[in-house]
Design an enzyme around this catalytic site. Sequence first.
Site, PDB file in Angstrom:
ATOM      1  N   ASP A   1       0.802  -1.233   0.000  1.00  0.00           N
ATOM      2  CA  ASP A   1       0.000   0.000   0.000  1.00  0.00           C
ATOM      3  C   ASP A   1       0.834   1.281   0.000  1.00  0.00           C
ATOM      4  O   ASP A   1       0.343   2.337  -0.365  1.00  0.00           O
ATOM      5  CB  ASP A   1      -0.951   0.011   1.212  1.00  0.00           C
ATOM      6  CG  ASP A   1      -0.227  -0.253   2.537  1.00  0.00           C
ATOM      7  OD1 ASP A   1       1.011  -0.343   2.539  1.00  0.00           O
ATOM      8  OD2 ASP A   1      -0.902  -0.379   3.578  1.00  0.00           O
ATOM      9  N   HIS A   2       2.088   1.197   0.402  1.00  0.00           N
ATOM     10  CA  HIS A   2       2.912   2.413   0.525  1.00  0.00           C
ATOM     11  C   HIS A   2       3.642   2.752  -0.776  1.00  0.00           C
ATOM     12  O   HIS A   2       3.473   3.819  -1.336  1.00  0.00           O
ATOM     13  CB  HIS A   2       3.959   2.234   1.632  1.00  0.00           C
ATOM     14  CG  HIS A   2       3.444   2.388   3.020  1.00  0.00           C
ATOM     15  ND1 HIS A   2       2.521   1.554   3.579  1.00  0.00           N
ATOM     16  CD2 HIS A   2       3.761   3.285   3.999  1.00  0.00           C
ATOM     17  CE1 HIS A   2       2.270   1.929   4.827  1.00  0.00           C
ATOM     18  NE2 HIS A   2       3.012   2.978   5.103  1.00  0.00           N
TER      19      HIS A   2
ATOM     20  N   ASP B   1       3.841  -1.345  11.433  1.00  0.00           N
ATOM     21  CA  ASP B   1       3.416   0.001  11.066  1.00  0.00           C
ATOM     22  C   ASP B   1       2.805   0.620  12.310  1.00  0.00           C
ATOM     23  O   ASP B   1       2.044  -0.041  13.032  1.00  0.00           O
ATOM     24  CB  ASP B   1       2.381  -0.039   9.933  1.00  0.00           C
ATOM     25  CG  ASP B   1       2.154   1.342   9.372  1.00  0.00           C
ATOM     26  OD1 ASP B   1       2.732   1.677   8.326  1.00  0.00           O
ATOM     27  OD2 ASP B   1       1.403   2.120  10.013  1.00  0.00           O
TER      28      ASP B   1
ATOM     29  N   ARG C   1      -0.520  12.764  10.247  1.00  0.00           N
ATOM     30  CA  ARG C   1       0.784  13.370  10.544  1.00  0.00           C
ATOM     31  C   ARG C   1       1.005  14.578   9.634  1.00  0.00           C
ATOM     32  O   ARG C   1       0.762  14.488   8.428  1.00  0.00           O
ATOM     33  CB  ARG C   1       1.925  12.375  10.323  1.00  0.00           C
ATOM     34  CG  ARG C   1       1.895  11.280  11.347  1.00  0.00           C
ATOM     35  CD  ARG C   1       3.057  10.308  11.247  1.00  0.00           C
ATOM     36  NE  ARG C   1       2.952   9.398  12.368  1.00  0.00           N
ATOM     37  CZ  ARG C   1       3.286   8.122  12.355  1.00  0.00           C
ATOM     38  NH1 ARG C   1       3.790   7.582  11.262  1.00  0.00           N
ATOM     39  NH2 ARG C   1       3.152   7.385  13.430  1.00  0.00           N
TER      40      ARG C   1
ATOM     41  N   SER D   1       6.685   7.087  13.067  1.00  0.00           N
ATOM     42  CA  SER D   1       6.613   5.814  12.367  1.00  0.00           C
ATOM     43  C   SER D   1       7.362   4.683  13.082  1.00  0.00           C
ATOM     44  O   SER D   1       8.223   4.910  13.926  1.00  0.00           O
ATOM     45  CB  SER D   1       7.196   6.028  10.971  1.00  0.00           C
ATOM     46  OG  SER D   1       7.996   4.966  10.571  1.00  0.00           O
TER      47      SER D   1
ATOM     48  N   ARG E   1       9.259   2.657  11.357  1.00  0.00           N
ATOM     49  CA  ARG E   1      10.294   2.225  10.407  1.00  0.00           C
ATOM     50  C   ARG E   1      11.602   1.905  11.121  1.00  0.00           C
ATOM     51  O   ARG E   1      12.214   2.747  11.764  1.00  0.00           O
ATOM     52  CB  ARG E   1      10.499   3.285   9.314  1.00  0.00           C
ATOM     53  CG  ARG E   1      10.959   4.631   9.794  1.00  0.00           C
ATOM     54  CD  ARG E   1      10.873   5.682   8.700  1.00  0.00           C
ATOM     55  NE  ARG E   1       9.483   5.996   8.405  1.00  0.00           N
ATOM     56  CZ  ARG E   1       9.045   7.176   7.980  1.00  0.00           C
ATOM     57  NH1 ARG E   1       9.874   8.164   7.759  1.00  0.00           N
ATOM     58  NH2 ARG E   1       7.762   7.386   7.756  1.00  0.00           N
TER      59      ARG E   1
HETATM   60  C1  MIC Z   1       4.095   6.306   8.292  1.00  0.00           C
HETATM   61  O1  MIC Z   1       2.912   6.650   8.388  1.00  0.00           O
HETATM   62  O2  MIC Z   1       5.048   7.035   8.629  1.00  0.00           O
HETATM   63  C2  MIC Z   1       4.408   4.930   7.775  1.00  0.00           C
HETATM   64  C3  MIC Z   1       5.087   5.087   6.480  1.00  0.00           C
HETATM   65  O3  MIC Z   1       3.221   4.207   7.578  1.00  0.00           O
HETATM   66  C4  MIC Z   1       5.290   4.232   8.817  1.00  0.00           C
HETATM   67  C5  MIC Z   1       5.874   2.967   8.379  1.00  0.00           C
HETATM   68  C6  MIC Z   1       7.041   3.133   7.467  1.00  0.00           C
HETATM   69  O4  MIC Z   1       7.854   4.042   7.661  1.00  0.00           O
HETATM   70  O5  MIC Z   1       7.148   2.311   6.567  1.00  0.00           O
HETATM   71  C7  MIC Z   1       4.620   3.976  10.160  1.00  0.00           C
HETATM   72  O6  MIC Z   1       3.764   4.752  10.545  1.00  0.00           O
HETATM   73  O7  MIC Z   1       5.031   3.072  10.897  1.00  0.00           O
HETATM   74 FE1  SF4 Z   2      -0.024   4.745   5.122  1.00  0.00          FE
HETATM   75 FE2  SF4 Z   2       1.274   5.446   7.362  1.00  0.00          FE
HETATM   76 FE3  SF4 Z   2      -0.184   7.226   5.996  1.00  0.00          FE
HETATM   77 FE4  SF4 Z   2      -1.396   5.304   7.299  1.00  0.00          FE
HETATM   78  S1  SF4 Z   2      -0.157   6.940   8.193  1.00  0.00           S
HETATM   79  S2  SF4 Z   2      -1.857   5.995   5.224  1.00  0.00           S
HETATM   80  S3  SF4 Z   2       0.017   3.593   7.028  1.00  0.00           S
HETATM   81  S4  SF4 Z   2       1.679   6.198   5.290  1.00  0.00           S
END
Ligand code: MIC
Ligand code: SF4
Length: 640
Positions: free
Chosen positions: A64-65, A119, A379, A534, A536
């Site tokens: 999805d990313h 995630d 965010r 995140s 990550r």
């Molecule tokens: C995000 O919202 O920052 C992400 C991308 O979904 C991350 C995961 C990632 O960095 O792959 C998260 O929230 O954990």
């Molecule tokens: Fe995707 Fe993270 Fe954004 Fe949710 S917050 S839509 S998991 S990138």
Amino acid sequence: MELNLTQKILAAHLVSGEMTPGEEIAIRVDQTLTQDATGTMAYLQFEAMGIPRVKTELSVSYVDHNMLQTGFENADDHRFLQTIAAKHGIYFSRPGNGICHQVHLERFGVPGKTLLGSDSHTPTGGGIGMLAIGAGGLDVAVAMAGGPFYLTMPKVLGVKLTGALPPWVAAKDVILEMLRRLSVKGGVGRIVEYFGPGVATLTVPGRATITNMGAELGATTSLFPSDAATRDFLAFQGRGDRWQPLAADPGARYDEEIEINLAELVPMVAAPHSPDRVQPVEHFAGTAIQQVSVGSCTNSSYYDLAIVAAVLRGKTVHPDVSLTINPGSKQVYEMIAQSGVLGDLIAAGARMLESSCGPCIGMGQAPASGSASVRTFNRNFEGRSGTMSAQVYLAGPEVAAAAALMGQLTDPRDLGPLPAIRPFTGDPNLADQMIEKPADDPSAVEVVRGPNIKPLPIHPGVPATLEGEILLKVGDNITTDHIMPAGAKVLPLRSNIPAISAYVFERCDPTFPARAQAAGGGFVIGGANYGQGSSREHAALAPMYLGVKAVIVKSFARIHKANLINFGIIPLTFAEETDYDRVPQGATATIPDIAAQLRAGEPLELVLDTGARLPLAHDLTPRQIAICLAGGLLNYMREQ
Ligand code: MIC
Ligand code: SF4
């Protein structure tokens, strides 16, 4: 003894430890989820453990990313994920099927079960009474291999909801109110449990919006009871048999308690650049807006899109505004197509995107320089949109719709009575054609790896004394987006640690990677709530690759601290917070005898070439110390 719902689910899954706040506990993990941006690493790690088939009740791999395919990298990763899932007993949700959290809630989540996801927004599952926790990919890999998940027993913060939301006020405003009151660090060390008569007035997608964005409080997770609304939601999904009623025992106590009267809430926004800069939207009324983005795992359900369509029906998006829409799942996309919501949106001039994270993670739709964007996301960290100078406001779909129509931030209550949304009466299509079952014969599956998938770097192990330069000093609330940015340029490198390392701390100091390597590694100094955001693990792995040995801060966010431990970077805090001011960037520092001192439980000191000796603290358990000193969890597991 009367238990709250958090305690009940934890007790039913407890493997070791005492359920006293602050103590380390281990719990059994029923389900796991991964997404593509963290999944490639998680599956490489799982593979390294040599376990043929996952040992969970259910594991799902989502794509999805990394959906923009501007080069071969993302498509290669998708193919890797698809084949490795088939081989190891993991369900695979194909690109186009939707955002992991939305699809998991719809198709797989079960009240009372535990879910561990790579995630940070995994707590979305709390909307149906699941104890759903975000973690680094390696912790998820361990869970897939049958290992328990270790966490510090949080305090349980009970949030009593009373009243009902007035027209134009959204579930999003409930979590924005929580952020206004508690801040982005107010939930650290806590599980937020909602209860009280107001719960029944909220829909399941609304509850999921609230638990999803509980991640921005820094909370371990958030949880709603499972009630009649949950039953109806699961029945609609053709999964009514998975429902069971769940709630706190009458008279159960919480470690802390607050109350929100839903009837008193107003439409709100979080102003740039932090999800807790929350104020009523009327304070910003008149602010010109150039982009509105509806979607993300926070607000991309049927109602969220239908209310935007209802506001725009028969009208056109304001000429200064670009309106983008990402439906949260294929199911939601099909529903809006059948009900006419999609037609209304297209007619109004919305730019329809695919079911994916999209602009939320900077995968396209970066706003214009210096422009303002209203997003229904969770965010708004500086630069996360892909444009450093953009001003991003977070809001619910009602506020977003009003901005799209008016070209400025507008209190939606000024638009008149709430318009009726188009009801959905069609067929939600529960066939799951885009979810692939694992292979019956794993030996027939060949895992396909593209050239961008590089092996995991190995930590050399921690020397007796740590020595190096103070490479960087940063302030409070540093996010993992600062440490390891995402976006269309960097995300395709998630399977290639040497390449992605070149972007570490790009938004704070782009010279960091070269300096760290030239200095042979060293230390990073930070303020409070370091590593929020995140899950990550690249925000630990890539600094480890560049030689970062310890991170010394005022306080940590939960997931990032766990990731540092998992990759052998020692997370330490100042014993005296004011000592933060005494550490200059560029100084040479040592932490004498760190290995022996940690093992013996003796105090640590940071000794600077300025002559200063600063006492350090930590709350590492003996297990975590052993992991750190082994150079991370994979080394530690090999040693065991
Ligand atoms: C995000 O919202 O920052 C992400 C991308 O979904 C991350 C995961 C990632 O960095 O792959 C998260 O929230 O954990
Ligand atoms: Fe995707 Fe993270 Fe954004 Fe949710 S917050 S839509 S998991 S990138």
